[in-house]
Write an enzyme that holds these catalytic residues in place. Sequence first.
Site, mmCIF file in Angstrom:
data_model
loop_
_atom_site.group_PDB
_atom_site.id
_atom_site.type_symbol
_atom_site.label_atom_id
_atom_site.label_comp_id
_atom_site.label_asym_id
_atom_site.label_seq_id
_atom_site.Cartn_x
_atom_site.Cartn_y
_atom_site.Cartn_z
ATOM 1 N N ARG A 34 6.646 -32.238 1.610
ATOM 2 C CA ARG A 34 5.628 -31.612 0.767
ATOM 3 C C ARG A 34 4.836 -32.646 -0.027
ATOM 4 N NH1 ARG A 34 9.168 -26.619 -1.675
ATOM 5 N NH2 ARG A 34 9.480 -25.482 0.267
ATOM 6 N N ARG A 38 0.799 -29.150 -3.374
ATOM 7 C CA ARG A 38 0.552 -28.590 -4.702
ATOM 8 C C ARG A 38 0.663 -29.575 -5.855
ATOM 9 N NH1 ARG A 38 4.944 -24.033 -4.263
ATOM 10 N NH2 ARG A 38 5.975 -25.815 -3.279
ATOM 11 N N ASP A 83 2.097 -25.088 8.493
ATOM 12 C CA ASP A 83 3.136 -24.206 7.968
ATOM 13 C C ASP A 83 3.977 -23.749 9.147
ATOM 14 O OD1 ASP A 83 3.846 -22.462 5.356
ATOM 15 O OD2 ASP A 83 4.123 -21.239 7.163
ATOM 16 N N TYR A 158 12.852 -14.943 8.819
ATOM 17 C CA TYR A 158 11.637 -14.334 8.279
ATOM 18 C C TYR A 158 11.251 -13.088 9.079
ATOM 19 C CZ TYR A 158 10.614 -18.201 5.101
ATOM 20 O OH TYR A 158 10.656 -19.124 4.083
#
Length: 356
Positions: A34, A38, A83, A158
């Site tokens: 990551r 962000r 992703d 998921y």
Amino acid sequence: MNQPLVADPAPHEPALVAAAHRRQGTALPVWFMRQAGRSLPEYRELRVGTQMLQACADPEMVVEVTLQPVRRHHVDAAIFFSDIMVPLKAIGVDLDIVAGTGPVVAKPVTSMDDLDQLVPLTPEHVAFVTESVTRLVAELGDIPLIGFAGAPFTLASYLVEGGPSKDHSRTKAMMVGDPQLWAELCHRLAVISAAFLQVQVDAGAQAVQLFDSWAGALSERDYRERVLPHSQFVFDQLGERVPRIHFGVGTAELLPAMSEAGADVVGVDWRTPLDVAAARIGGQKAVQGNLDPSLLLAPWPVLAERVREVIRAGAKAPGHIFNLGHGVPPTTDPDVLTRIVELIHAEGPALRAEAR
């Protein structure tokens, strides 16, 4: 007794590739899971008004976001901005990534009929990935690009749960209660993940990582019987064209089993010291990790010493790629990551040599 140093890498071989193949000498490559995202103000500014899956399908944005941490931190590898749900979205699965929640699947898998949506992935489904990777490889030059995909178990969780889950109860119930459905679901996902990685490698990615984010929720028995064969399928399909990294969270008790899946590098989260992890996987594979991401908020002198401890522990493995034990938290000060990279490049070789 000190271990003999592994031979230095071949000329022009990226440090990350050399470490993955256990021939890094004392060099120590570093990248952060990551690292693109962000924690960077330039990323947040770029992403205004663009949803995650839209961003992942925009080559212009993918290239820029992937390059941002390389420019800022001078890390030794770039991680492809995407992703794990992208290949599923590309083949037509009705899903979205909801801010503050994560992936949400419109129609969770409950029966064999629900598997009809999981068609094989082709390069045509993800032409934007080929374009993005090709452009990135040209921009990066000698810096390797790491491609990635979600592992079959994590993708399956998921699809079965319909979104993120704390206990994966529906997933585990299907795994043991309907093993035929579970096996077919995971096989189809393994085929999709392998194809997604292959597209990235064909376009020039020089390493890949398979994320099994939720594997740590399993017992070793269930992992070996119901998950390992499908991850192994993914790595077998890739072969040895590029180094393969396998990472999961909370997998301390699964490390020996995970090492059997076929990857060249086993990623280790922050819970297990790297020297302990290296011993658990037999001392024959490289390791990646594993600074606790929470420590990025600690005072620099404390954090710096923890970085050195990770380097010393990693020296007990035949290859070490420095990383966090999970992803960069969004509240991280980017300057801290830059200082860590500087420390690793300045002190890492000597620390590694002394600890071997």
